[in-house]
Design an enzyme around this catalytic site. Structure first.
Site, PDB file in Angstrom:
ATOM      1  N   THR A  40       0.820  -1.218   0.000  1.00 48.86           N
ATOM      2  CA  THR A  40       0.000   0.000   0.000  1.00 48.86           C
ATOM      3  C   THR A  40       0.848   1.260   0.000  1.00 48.86           C
ATOM      4  O   THR A  40       0.651   2.166  -0.827  1.00 48.86           O
ATOM      5  CB  THR A  40      -0.914   0.010   1.246  1.00 48.86           C
ATOM      6  OG1 THR A  40      -1.624  -1.229   1.305  1.00 48.86           O
ATOM      7  CG2 THR A  40      -1.894   1.161   1.202  1.00 48.86           C
ATOM      8  N   HIS A 439      18.205  28.683  15.000  1.00 43.87           N
ATOM      9  CA  HIS A 439      17.368  29.799  14.577  1.00 43.87           C
ATOM     10  C   HIS A 439      17.540  30.038  13.084  1.00 43.87           C
ATOM     11  O   HIS A 439      18.666  29.991  12.591  1.00 43.87           O
ATOM     12  CB  HIS A 439      17.754  31.070  15.340  1.00 43.87           C
ATOM     13  CG  HIS A 439      17.037  32.282  14.831  1.00 43.87           C
ATOM     14  ND1 HIS A 439      15.726  32.518  15.130  1.00 43.87           N
ATOM     15  CD2 HIS A 439      17.460  33.282  14.011  1.00 43.87           C
ATOM     16  CE1 HIS A 439      15.339  33.644  14.523  1.00 43.87           C
ATOM     17  NE2 HIS A 439      16.380  34.133  13.841  1.00 43.87           N
TER      18      HIS A 439
HETATM   19  C1  LIG Z   1      -4.161   6.887   0.894  1.00 43.60           C
HETATM   20  C2  LIG Z   1      -3.282   6.387   2.001  1.00 43.60           C
HETATM   21  C3  LIG Z   1      -2.287   7.204   2.494  1.00 43.60           C
HETATM   22  C4  LIG Z   1      -1.469   6.757   3.517  1.00 43.60           C
HETATM   23  N1  LIG Z   1      -0.519   7.599   4.003  1.00 43.60           N
HETATM   24  C5  LIG Z   1       0.275   7.188   5.007  1.00 43.60           C
HETATM   25  C6  LIG Z   1       1.283   8.043   5.522  1.00 43.60           C
HETATM   26  O1  LIG Z   1       1.453   9.174   5.081  1.00 43.60           O
HETATM   27  N2  LIG Z   1       2.077   7.589   6.516  1.00 43.60           N
HETATM   28  C7  LIG Z   1       1.927   6.328   7.026  1.00 43.60           C
HETATM   29  O2  LIG Z   1       2.658   5.954   7.934  1.00 43.60           O
HETATM   30  N3  LIG Z   1       0.968   5.492   6.560  1.00 43.60           N
HETATM   31  C8  LIG Z   1       0.148   5.891   5.571  1.00 43.60           C
HETATM   32  N4  LIG Z   1      -0.799   5.040   5.079  1.00 43.60           N
HETATM   33  C9  LIG Z   1      -0.909   3.686   5.654  1.00 43.60           C
HETATM   34  C10 LIG Z   1       0.192   2.766   5.096  1.00 43.60           C
HETATM   35  O3  LIG Z   1       0.143   2.771   3.684  1.00 43.60           O
HETATM   36  C11 LIG Z   1       0.058   1.333   5.630  1.00 43.60           C
HETATM   37  O4  LIG Z   1      -0.131   1.386   7.016  1.00 43.60           O
HETATM   38  C12 LIG Z   1       1.349   0.602   5.304  1.00 43.60           C
HETATM   39  O5  LIG Z   1       1.434   0.406   3.911  1.00 43.60           O
HETATM   40  C13 LIG Z   1       1.532  -0.702   6.060  1.00 43.60           C
HETATM   41  O6  LIG Z   1       1.030  -1.739   5.378  1.00 43.60           O
HETATM   42  P1  LIG Z   1       1.422  -3.242   5.662  1.00 43.60           P
HETATM   43  O7  LIG Z   1       2.878  -3.435   5.864  1.00 43.60           O
HETATM   44  O8  LIG Z   1       0.539  -3.749   6.711  1.00 43.60           O
HETATM   45  O9  LIG Z   1       1.005  -3.965   4.287  1.00 43.60           O
HETATM   46  P2  LIG Z   1       0.680  -3.380   2.862  1.00 43.60           P
HETATM   47  O10 LIG Z   1       1.586  -2.265   2.517  1.00 43.60           O
HETATM   48  O11 LIG Z   1      -0.769  -3.158   2.738  1.00 43.60           O
HETATM   49  O12 LIG Z   1       1.129  -4.600   1.930  1.00 43.60           O
HETATM   50  C14 LIG Z   1       0.539  -5.860   1.995  1.00 43.60           C
HETATM   51  C15 LIG Z   1       0.959  -6.640   0.774  1.00 43.60           C
HETATM   52  O13 LIG Z   1       0.492  -7.973   0.907  1.00 43.60           O
HETATM   53  C16 LIG Z   1       0.029  -8.440  -0.346  1.00 43.60           C
HETATM   54  N5  LIG Z   1      -0.916  -9.524  -0.095  1.00 43.60           N
HETATM   55  C17 LIG Z   1      -2.122  -9.460   0.507  1.00 43.60           C
HETATM   56  N6  LIG Z   1      -2.675 -10.672   0.594  1.00 43.60           N
HETATM   57  C18 LIG Z   1      -1.819 -11.546   0.007  1.00 43.60           C
HETATM   58  C19 LIG Z   1      -1.835 -12.941  -0.228  1.00 43.60           C
HETATM   59  N7  LIG Z   1      -2.844 -13.689   0.179  1.00 43.60           N
HETATM   60  N8  LIG Z   1      -0.784 -13.500  -0.862  1.00 43.60           N
HETATM   61  C20 LIG Z   1       0.255 -12.744  -1.269  1.00 43.60           C
HETATM   62  N9  LIG Z   1       0.331 -11.409  -1.064  1.00 43.60           N
HETATM   63  C21 LIG Z   1      -0.683 -10.824  -0.435  1.00 43.60           C
HETATM   64  C22 LIG Z   1      -0.623  -7.194  -0.957  1.00 43.60           C
HETATM   65  O14 LIG Z   1      -0.695  -7.305  -2.359  1.00 43.60           O
HETATM   66  C23 LIG Z   1       0.338  -6.099  -0.509  1.00 43.60           C
HETATM   67  O15 LIG Z   1       1.350  -5.880  -1.470  1.00 43.60           O
HETATM   68  C24 LIG Z   1      -1.635   5.450   4.048  1.00 43.60           C
HETATM   69  C25 LIG Z   1      -2.612   4.603   3.529  1.00 43.60           C
HETATM   70  C26 LIG Z   1      -3.435   5.067   2.521  1.00 43.60           C
HETATM   71  C27 LIG Z   1      -4.492   4.141   1.988  1.00 43.60           C
END
Ligand SMILES: Cc1cc2nc3c(=O)[nH]c(=O)nc-3n(C[C@H](O)[C@H](O)[C@H](O)COP(=O)(O)OP(=O)(O)OC[C@H]3O[C@@H](n4cnc5c(N)ncnc54)[C@H](O)[C@@H]3O)c2cc1C
Length: 457
Positions: A40, A439
């Site tokens: 994400t 500053h």
């Molecule tokens: C619009 C938006 C803006 C954001 N801005 C910020 C920010 O500014 N700062 C911040 O700290 N956070 C931000 N976030 C939140 C941040 O993106 C997530 O908290 C972060 O990406 C952590 O995700 P994760 O490691 O849990 O997994 P993710 O990054 O969601 O990745 C999970 C991965 O697992 C894969 N996957 C899922 N199921 C399976 C499966 N069964 N088999 C194989 N692969 C699979 C997916 O395809 C994905 O690639 C934002 C989120 C959004 C939606």
């Protein structure tokens, strides 16, 4: 069946680093990704949104040229180029993660959808992988609320809006929280009319009321329409767009937009993992249940990142990786409960937050001191012509430790770290007053701000 020391499902913000740590330790590891490398944050979250926010900020400053003494003429946004810039920045990270993983010795990269077959086997592309340890880092996705008409109209979410290469005439955003506000201000600055529709009585309802109110004023000053108390939202197709029925307590009951963005929260990607085959427990929202060290109810399986419901940020996911890796490889006893809440809202000006809110402290009943200081009295903000917002800091009256802060103002996302680090050190706020700051900065005002602490009213 292939055997690995570890299998990692998902390449979000925890999985790749963990796979690299296993590989570096000479262990065999397989990492599985079903969609885009980096998850994400890299593809549809932090990196592309903050890149777009930067374009929107540049357009905003250009329009304010007269305030700074230069002439620009009419500022128009070329969304195709804005999107191309976003794609380049985001694509660089996406490629970087993939190349990094593929280049790791001992690491096998598999593209496909993983499902559990048992507590120590995972199936991907019809192949069974067996592992001593399994790490789930599957993240989450935008939720689609069950509001009337939602399946009859075209709508955008944080993923599909990444493909938009035009300026919508009128973007209606359902959801007045962090994601909705960032997109709202960004698209307003790109040139759209923007209406933010929020069910609750205020924007970013988890923040203190004064924070919500000031953010609302900042957005409204840019011409964004904010509709609160939208208790009964429904959607219907209209010529040239979508009608969003609101039934607000005040104002017209309908908003007619050309496009609708749903920004009403996220759900974990845990529904299609066959978790029950491994005996893994989830809570009522689908988050995988973990203990303080991110171990699930099944020995040998951990869950990291957004899918465990213990954080919803890139830094919390990465911190999950650090906790798991340090406990495993360095025999440490790091715990999730030791981390201090911290995050930012990337509106302009941004909101940097750490620790408890003022309201949470009042509710806890502990004796505390508070100070609120307007950014208009900060010379750095004045010099930059960015004086909106305020700094609010709360400290414990007895220990003098900082309990929480909201820095809503220019540089707030950076400045808040001064306070956060003092909180981690469990030092009294007075150490900030002993430091000599640079500053002119916003941070140089922290000693002054802290000298004005007063008991809670
Ligand atoms: C619009 C938006 C803006 C954001 N801005 C910020 C920010 O500014 N700062 C911040 O700290 N956070 C931000 N976030 C939140 C941040 O993106 C997530 O908290 C972060 O990406 C952590 O995700 P994760 O490691 O849990 O997994 P993710 O990054 O969601 O990745 C999970 C991965 O697992 C894969 N996957 C899922 N199921 C399976 C499966 N069964 N088999 C194989 N692969 C699979 C997916 O395809 C994905 O690639 C934002 C989120 C959004 C939606």
């Amino acid at each position: 069946m292939r055997h690995f020391d570890a299998v990692v499902i998902g390449t979000g913000q925890a999985g790749p680093s963990l796979a690299a740590r296993f590989a570096a330790a000479g262990k065999t590891v397989a990492i599985i990704e079903r969609h885009k490398f980096g998850g994400t944050c890299v593809n549809t979250g932090c990196i592309p949104t903050k890149t777009l926010v930067a374009s929107a900020y540049a357009a905003h400053v250009a329009r304010r040229g007269a305030d700074y003494g230069f002439v620009t003429g009419d500022v128009r946004v070329d969304m195709k180029r804005v999107k191309a810039r976003k794609d380049a920045v985001s694509g660089r990270s996406n490629k970087g993660v993939e190349e990094w993983l593929r280049g790791l010795k001992n690491c096998t990269v598999i593209q496909g959808h993983a499902r559990f077959q048992s507590s120590n086997t995972v199936v991907v592309n019809d192949e069974v992988l067996q592992a001593d340890k399994i790490y789930i880092n599957v993240g989450g996705r935008a939720s689609v609320p069950e509001m009337p008409g939602v399946h009859e109209v075209p709508f955008l979410n944080n993923s599909s809006i990444m493909d938009v290469d035009f300026v919508p005439e009128h973007l209606v955003i359902v959801g007045g929280s962090y994601v909705g506000l960032e997109f709202g201000q960004m698209y307003r600055r790109f040139g759209s009319e923007v209406t933010i529709v929020e069910m609750g009585p205020r924007l970013i309802g988890r923040e203190d009321e004064d924070v919500s109110q000031t953010v609302r004023e900042i957005l409204e000053a840019e011409g964004i329409h904010v509709r609160l108390n939208a208790k009964c939202i429904s959607l219907a197709k209209r010529d040239g767009g979508v009608a969003v029925h609101i039934t607000c307590e005040e104002g017209p009951p309908n908003v007619l937009g050309t496009h609708v963005l749903l920004a009403v929260g996220r759900v974990p990607n845990t529904n299609d993992l066959d978790l029950e085959r491994a005996g893994l427990a989830t809570d009522q929202h689908g988050y995988i249940v973990v203990d303080d060290q991110l171990q699930t109810n099944v020995p040998g399986i951990w869950a990291l990142g957004d899918c465990n419901g213990r954080g919803a940020f890139t830094h919390t996911s990465y911190n999950d990786y650090e906790i798991v890796a340090d406990n495993l490889f360095n025999a440490e006893h790091r715990r999730v409960s030791d981390r201090i809440q911290a995050y930012a809202l990337y509106t302009d000006p941004p909101l940097g937050r750490c620790g408890m809110t003022d309201a949470e402290i009042r509710e806890s009943g502990r004796a505390a001191l508070v100070v609120k200081y307007p950014m208009i009295r900060v010379s750095r903000a004045f010099e930059k012509g960015e004086t909106q917002g305020f700094m609010k800091i709360c400290v414990d009256r007895e220990t003098k430790q900082i309990l929480g802060a909201a820095i809503l103002g220019t540089g707030g996302d950076e400045v808040v770290h001064v306070l956060l680090d003092v909180m981690y050190a469990k030092a009294p706020y007075t150490v900030v007053q002993l430091a000599m700051h640079i500053h002119p900065t916003v941070a140089e005002y922290l000693p002054t701000v802290l000298s004005k602490l007063e008991p809670f009213a």
